[in-house]
Write an enzyme that holds these catalytic residues in place. Structure first.
Site, PDB file in Angstrom:
ATOM      1  N   LEU A  42       0.753  -1.348   0.204  1.00 48.22           N
ATOM      2  CA  LEU A  42      -0.088   0.107  -0.061  1.00 48.22           C
ATOM      3  C   LEU A  42       0.960   1.221  -0.060  1.00 48.22           C
ATOM      4  CD1 LEU A  42      -2.674  -1.011   2.448  1.00 48.22           C
ATOM      5  CD2 LEU A  42      -2.846  -1.250  -0.149  1.00 48.22           C
ATOM      6  N   CYS A  43       2.262   1.134  -0.232  1.00 48.12           N
ATOM      7  CA  CYS A  43       3.018   2.414  -0.154  1.00 48.12           C
ATOM      8  C   CYS A  43       2.748   2.866  -1.747  1.00 48.12           C
ATOM      9  CB  CYS A  43       4.590   1.946   0.107  1.00 48.12           C
ATOM     10  SG  CYS A  43       4.991   1.618   1.586  1.00 48.12           S
ATOM     11  N   HIS A  44       3.011   4.222  -1.745  1.00 49.02           N
ATOM     12  CA  HIS A  44       3.125   4.985  -2.874  1.00 49.02           C
ATOM     13  C   HIS A  44       4.503   5.003  -3.662  1.00 49.02           C
ATOM     14  CE1 HIS A  44      -0.346   6.955  -0.700  1.00 49.02           C
ATOM     15  NE2 HIS A  44      -1.107   7.135  -2.014  1.00 49.02           N
TER      16      HIS A  44
ATOM     17  N   MET B 205       8.648   4.648   5.433  1.00 53.20           N
ATOM     18  CA  MET B 205       8.896   3.055   4.990  1.00 53.20           C
ATOM     19  C   MET B 205      10.306   2.962   4.012  1.00 53.20           C
ATOM     20  SD  MET B 205       6.587   1.653   6.501  1.00 53.20           S
ATOM     21  CE  MET B 205       7.138   0.009   5.995  1.00 53.20           C
ATOM     22  N   GLU B 206      10.326   4.041   3.295  1.00 53.94           N
ATOM     23  CA  GLU B 206      11.472   3.996   2.538  1.00 53.94           C
ATOM     24  C   GLU B 206      12.972   3.674   3.282  1.00 53.94           C
ATOM     25  OE1 GLU B 206       8.133   4.931  -0.068  1.00 53.94           O
ATOM     26  OE2 GLU B 206       8.836   5.693   1.917  1.00 53.94           O
TER      27      GLU B 206
ATOM     28  N   ASP C 238      23.742 -11.528   4.066  1.00 51.19           N
ATOM     29  CA  ASP C 238      24.186 -12.140   3.006  1.00 51.19           C
ATOM     30  C   ASP C 238      25.598 -12.550   2.599  1.00 51.19           C
ATOM     31  OD1 ASP C 238      23.339 -13.749   0.462  1.00 51.19           O
ATOM     32  OD2 ASP C 238      23.929 -11.951  -0.561  1.00 51.19           O
TER      33      ASP C 238
END
Length: 156
Positions: free
Chosen positions: A73-75, A110-111, A125
């Site tokens: 739901l992120c733009h 969120m970014e 990793d």
């Protein structure tokens, strides 16, 4: 009220059409705990895969730009700045700080969180062959600026 739910409780993308364009910024962090020998190897440039911090920094930048592909739901945002700082924190930890900026209608929390998380995953990793017991921890928002809710900072 949760903004990503409509009146019937269904998930939806928030409509930001009427929101003002403002300068927005967010800072997030993550930590990767590891054996001291692993951190020494990273710092001394002795990793056979190359510069661990440089690769993790690039991975974090790429991840911030792709957040809308990962979080449903992120733009999609036109980020104007993405900066990652990676440095040792003691003899067994790497601290990652991600800072994202833009002028837009919605925030960049969120970014920044995605950038810090993916940078941490990249360290894992690259180093898992020598240290499978690494722990990614403390992923959190440290600060956000701009928008309707203004300035927020993690309590000291």
């Amino acid at each position: 009220m949760l903004t990503h739910l409509d009146a019937q409780g269904r998930a939806n993308m928030v409509d930001v059409t009427a929101k003002a364009v403002t300068a927005r910024e967010a800072v997030a962090e993550a930590r990767v705990r590891m054996r001291p020998e692993t951190l020494q190897m990273i710092q001394q440039g002795g990793h056979p895969k190359g510069d661990v911090f440089a690769v993790a920094r690039i991975a974090g930048i790429q991840a911030a730009k792709k957040t809308h592909d990962l979080i449903p739901l992120c733009h999609p945002l036109l980020l104007t700045s993405i900066k990652l700082d990676l440095h040792p924190d003691g003899d067994d930890c790497v601290r990652i700080e991600a800072r994202c900026k833009l002028a837009g209608q919605t925030g960049v929390e969120m970014e920044a969180l995605t950038a810090a998380s993916v940078a941490a995953l990249t360290i894992y990793d690259m180093c898992k062959a020598v240290d499978k017991g690494m722990v990614i921890e403390g992923v959190r928002l440290l600060e956000k600026l701009g928008g309707k809710s203004g300035h927020w900072q993690v309590p000291a």
